[in-house]
Design an enzyme around this catalytic site. Structure first.
Site: not given
Ligand SMILES: NC(=O)c1ccc[n+]([C@@H]2O[C@H](COP(=O)([O-])OP(=O)(O)OC[C@H]3O[C@@H](n4cnc5c(N)ncnc54)[C@H](O)[C@@H]3O)[C@@H](O)[C@H]2O)c1
Ligand SMILES: O=C(O)C[C@H](O)C(=O)O
Ligand SMILES: [Mg+2]
Length: 636
Positions: A93, A148, A201, A219, A298-299, A321-322, A358, A477
Site C-alpha cells: 500500500r 478542506y 456521499r 471539518k 457530515e456527508d 451540516d449538509d 434535490a 464540490n
Molecule cells: N457548497 C456547500 O456548502 C455544499 C454543502 C452541501 C453539499 N454540497 C454539494 O452538493 C452536492 C450534492 O449533495 P447532496 O448531499 O444533496 O447529494 P445527493 O446525492 O443527495 O443529491 C444530488 C441530487 O442531484 C440530483 N441530480 C443528479 N443529476 C442531476 C442532473 N443531471 N440534473 C439535475 N439534478 C441532478 C439528484 O437527483 C439528487 O437529487 C455535492 O456535490 C456536495 O458536495 C455543497
Molecule cells: O465539505 C464541503 O466543502 C461542503 C459540503 O459539506 C459538502 O459536502 O460539499
Molecule cells: Mg458535506
C-alpha cells in the site's frame, strides 16, 4: 513488576535495546496497565503503554497490522480502520502510493502539488499540533483549500494509500455490542466536538467508504482554525477535544470492494434496521461518555441524512451540516442576491428560484428558503403555501411535478402542480435548460454534484432572466463537480451576475478594471459558528431558531458597498471573525429560547445576563489561539 510480568521476563538483548532507545522501561507510564503483544515465533514484548500512546510510538507501532486480539488487549479497538493488513500488504500500500505520487508529479498539473502540500501539512500536524494550527490560521486563504475542500476530496479518494497515523475513531459494523467500551479507548475525559460520517456521499464523489474519514478531519481542522475550538488540553493528561469519527457500515463502491489494499470493511453497506442499530449504538456510546459533546453529521447519503436528523435532533446535541449548514449559507447568499439588485431583503419572496439537485443539500436549502419567504409574508399557512410557487426543482429526472410516479417524500412539497406548469410551457421531467428558458429565474442554484450541468445552453437561457442581476450558485464540490466555472458564467451570462461556488475559484478579470467576484458559497461560513455558539451556550439541542439566527447573521455581515460590488460572502481570511459573529447570534437566540445551560465556569444565569458586547468577549475569551504553553515537570 507484578507476578505476571515477571513470568514474561524480557530477553536481555531486547531489554538493552529498549533501554538504550527509550530510557528506563520502568519509568514509562508506570501507572498504565500491563499488556503484551505476541509476534508469531517470538516471545511477547511487555509494554507499559496503551491506546494512542502505542500508535504514536514509532518503536511499538504496527499501524493497520495490529491483529484484532492486539487491538482488544491494548485498547486499540476503534483507533484504526477495521481491515487488518498483513505487513506485506502494508508495504504494498505504501509503495503503491509512493509510485502514484511519482507518476502524477510527471503527468498532472496542480493535483500533485496540492496533495504534496497536504502531506507536508499532515506530517506537521503529526509532529507539532500547535505549530500546525498556527500555520493554518495565519495562512488560512492558502491552506484551507488544502486541508478542506477541494483537496480533501482527493485525499479521501486516495486515503487508503495516504493513511499513515490514525486520526480519530473508527466504529465498524463488526463492533456492534462493543461501542460502549470502545469509546473509552479515546484518551480524553472530555470531547467538545465530533464530526461523524459514514462515507456514503463524500462531497460530490459518491461512496468512498472508510476513506471518508478525511472529510471529518478536514471539518474539524476548520473548527480549530475558524472557531478556536481547543484541539487539546494539557492537564495531567493530554485531552484531545475534537474527534473525527468514521462509522464503517461497509461500502457499495464496487472498486473499493475489490481493492485488496482498501482499509475498510469489504462488504456491502448495512441498510434498514441494521444500519440504524449501528448509528443508535454509536450515539448512545458517545453521549454516555461525553454527555456535553456536539455531534455534526457530515456527508451521509440523503436517504439517511434526513432520517437521522429527525431521529436524533430532539434528543441529542447534533445537527447535519449538509442539510442545515448548507441551507443557512445558501439562504444568506439568496438574501445577498436580493440586496445586490438594490432591493430590500423583504423583496425575497418575489424571487424566482430554480434549484438543480434535490438531495440532502438541495432540499435543505429549499425548506429554509421557503420558510423564510413565508415568515416575511406573515407566517401564515397561506403564506407558506404561496411561497412554494417561487421554486422550480430539477433533479436527475428533470423538473419535479405532481405527475411524477415516485416522488421522494422530502421533495414532494416542492413538486409543481401540473396545470400551473403547463401554463408556463413546461411539463413533468422538463430539462434544466427548458425550465430556465421558460421561468427566466432570478437565481439558478446547483447542488446536483454534476460538474458542468450549467452548460452553455443553460447559461444562454439565463441571459433572458427577468432579474437585473441574476445569481448563479454552482455549489457542488469539489472543483470538478461545480455546475459551471466563473469564467463560463461571466462570459456567457454577462458581467452583471452574482456568482457563488462551493469550492474556491479565483476572481475574474472582466477588463477595464472590473472584477467578477467569485464568492465561496460553502457551509464553512456557518458550521464552525453553529458549533461554537452551541458549545458556549450549553444548549441541549440545536433549534431551528438558532440555525436561522446563524443564517441571518451571515446575510447581514456584508456591507452595502460590498454587496453592490457582488461580494455576498466574506473572504475566507475573515472566517474567524464571521464565526465569532455567528456564534454570538446562536448564543443570543439560545438565551431567548431559554435553552442555555452554560459552559464551564459560566452558568446559565450569568450567561442570560450578558449583553451583546459581553457575549462577544465571552466568545473571544474561549477561543483557543495556537500559542505554546509553558510545560513544567511534576514529580508524582
Ligand atoms: N457548497 C456547500 O456548502 C455544499 C454543502 C452541501 C453539499 N454540497 C454539494 O452538493 C452536492 C450534492 O449533495 P447532496 O448531499 O444533496 O447529494 P445527493 O446525492 O443527495 O443529491 C444530488 C441530487 O442531484 C440530483 N441530480 C443528479 N443529476 C442531476 C442532473 N443531471 N440534473 C439535475 N439534478 C441532478 C439528484 O437527483 C439528487 O437529487 C455535492 O456535490 C456536495 O458536495 C455543497
Ligand atoms: O465539505 C464541503 O466543502 C461542503 C459540503 O459539506 C459538502 O459536502 O460539499
Ligand atoms: Mg458535506
Amino acid at each position: 513488576m507484578g507476578n505476571f510480568s515477571r513470568q514474561m521476563a524480557l530477553s536481555s538483548a531486547l531489554l538493552k535495546r529498549l533501554q538504550s532507545r527509550r530510557g528506563a522501561l520502568n519509568t514509562v507510564n508506570s501507572g498504565a496497565a500491563r499488556s503484551f503483544t505476541t509476534t508469531e515465533g517470538h516471545r511477547p514484548t511487555i509494554i507499559h503503554k496503551r491506546s494512542l500512546d502505542i500508535l504514536h510510538d514509532p518503536w511499538f507501532n504496527k499501524g493497520t497490522a495490529f491483529s484484532m486480539t492486539e487491538r482488544d488487549r491494548l485498547d486499540l479497538r476503534g483507533l484504526l480502520p477495521p481491515n487488518v493488513m498483513s505487513p506485506e500488504q502494508q508495504i504494498e500500500r505504501f509503495m503503491a502510493d509512493l509510485k502514484r505520487l511519482e507518476k502524477s508529479a510527471r503527468d498532472g498539473p496542480s493535483d500533485p502539488y496540492s496533495l504534496a502540500k497536504w502531506r507536508i501539512l499532515n506530517r506537521l500536524h503529526d509532529r507539532n499540533e500547535t505549530m500546525y494550527y498556527k500555520v493554518l490560521i495565519d495562512n488560512i486563504a492558502e491552506y484551507a483549500p488544502i486541508v478542506y475542500t477541494p483537496t480533501v476530496g482527493l485525499v479521501c479518494q486516495k486515503y487508503s494509500g495516504l493513511f499513515r497515523r490514525p486520526r480519530g475513531m473508527y466504529f465498524s459494523a463488526q463492533d456492534r455490542g462493543e461501542m460502549m467500551s470502545m469509546v473509552y479507548n479515546w484518551p480524553a475525559e472530555q470531547v467538545d466536538m465530533i464530526v461523524v460520517t459514514d462515507g456514503s456521499r463524500i462531497l460530490g464523489l459518491g461512496d468512498l467508504g472508510v476513506q471518508g474519514i478525511g472529510i471529518a478531519i478536514g471539518k474539524l481542522d476548520l473548527y480549530v482554525a475558524a472557531a478556536g475550538i481547543n484541539p487539546q488540553r494539557c492537564a495531567f493528561d493530554l485531552f484531545v477535544l475534537v474527534l473525527p469519527v468514521m462509522i464503517d457500515v461497509g461500502t457499495n463502491n464496487e472498486e473499493l470492494l475489490k481493492d485488496p489494499l482498501y482499509l475498510g470493511l469489504q462488504e456491502h453497506r448495512l441498510d434498514g434496521e441494521e444500519y440504524l442499530e449501528v448509528i443508535d449504538e454509536f450515539m448512545e456510546a458517545v453521549f454516555t461518555r461525553w454527555p456535553h459533546v456536539i455531534v455534526q453529521f457530515e456527508d451521509f447519503q440523503s436517504k439517511w441524512a434526513f432520517n437521522l436528523l429527525q431521529r436524533y435532533r430532539k434528543e441529542y446535541r447534533m445537527f447535519n451540516d449538509d442539510v442545515q449548514g448548507t441551507a443557512g449559507v445558501a439562504l444568506a447568499g439568496l438574501l445577498g442576491a436580493v440586496r445586490a439588485q438594490g432591493r430590500p431583503m423583504i423583496d425575497f419572496p418575489k424571487m424566482k428560484i430554480v434549484v438543480a439537485g434535490a438531495g440532502s443539500a438541495g432540499i435543505g436549502v429549499l425548506n429554509a428558503a421557503r420558510k423564510t419567504m413565508s415568515r416575511m409574508l406573515g407566517d401564515t399557512e397561506i403564506a407558506f403555501e404561496s411561497a412554494r410557487s417561487q421554486f422550480w426543482v430539477v433533479d436527475a429526472n428533470g423538473l419535479i411535478t405532481e405527475a411524477r410516479e415516485k416522488i421522494d417524500p422530502d421533495a414532494r412539497s416542492f413538486a409543481r402542480r401540473v396545470k400551473e406548469i403547463e401554463r408556463q410551457g413546461l411539463r413533468e421531467g422538463a430539462s434544466l435548460a427548458e425550465v430556465v428558458r421558460q421561468v427566466k429565474p432570478d437565481v439558478l442554484l446547483g447542488l446536483s454534484a454534476v460538474g458542468g450541468l450549467f452548460s452553455k445552453e443553460v447559461l444562454e437561457a439565463l441571459k433572458e432572466s427577468t432579474s437585473t442581476r441574476p445569481a448563479i450558485f454552482a455549489m457542488s464540490n469539489p472543483t470538478k463537480n461545480a455546475e459551471c466555472t466563473p469564467e463560463e458564467a461571466f462570459s456567457i451570462v454577462g458581467d452583471h451576475i452574482i456568482f457563488g461556488s462551493g469550492s474556491p475559484f479565483s476572481n475574474i478579470d472582466l477588463g477595464n478594471g472590473n472584477i467578477g467576484h467569485c464568492n465561496q458559497a460553502n457551509n464553512m461560513f456557518l458550521f464552525p459558528g453553529i458549533g461554537l455558539g452551541t458549545l458556549l451556550s450549553g444548549s441541549k439541542i440545536i433549534s431551528d431558531g438558532m440555525l436561522q439566527a446563524a443564517a441571518e447573521c451571515l446575510a447581514e455581515y456584508m456591507t452595502e458597498e460590498e454587496v453592490h460590488k457582488g461580494i455576498i460572502y466574506p473572504s475566507i481570511s475573515r472566517i474567524r471573525d464571521i464565526t465569532k459573529e455567528v456564534a454570538a447570534a446562536v448564543i443570543t437566540e439560545a438565551i431567548e429560547e431559554d435553552l442555555v445551560e452554560g459552559y464551564r465556569e459560566m452558568d446559565a444565569r450569568e450567561l442570560q445576563k450578558l449583553n451583546q458586547d459581553e457575549i462577544r468577549t465571552y466568545i473571544q475569551n474561549n477561543m483557543w489561539n495556537p500559542d505554546y504553553t509553558k510545560l513544567v515537570y511534576k514529580k508524582d
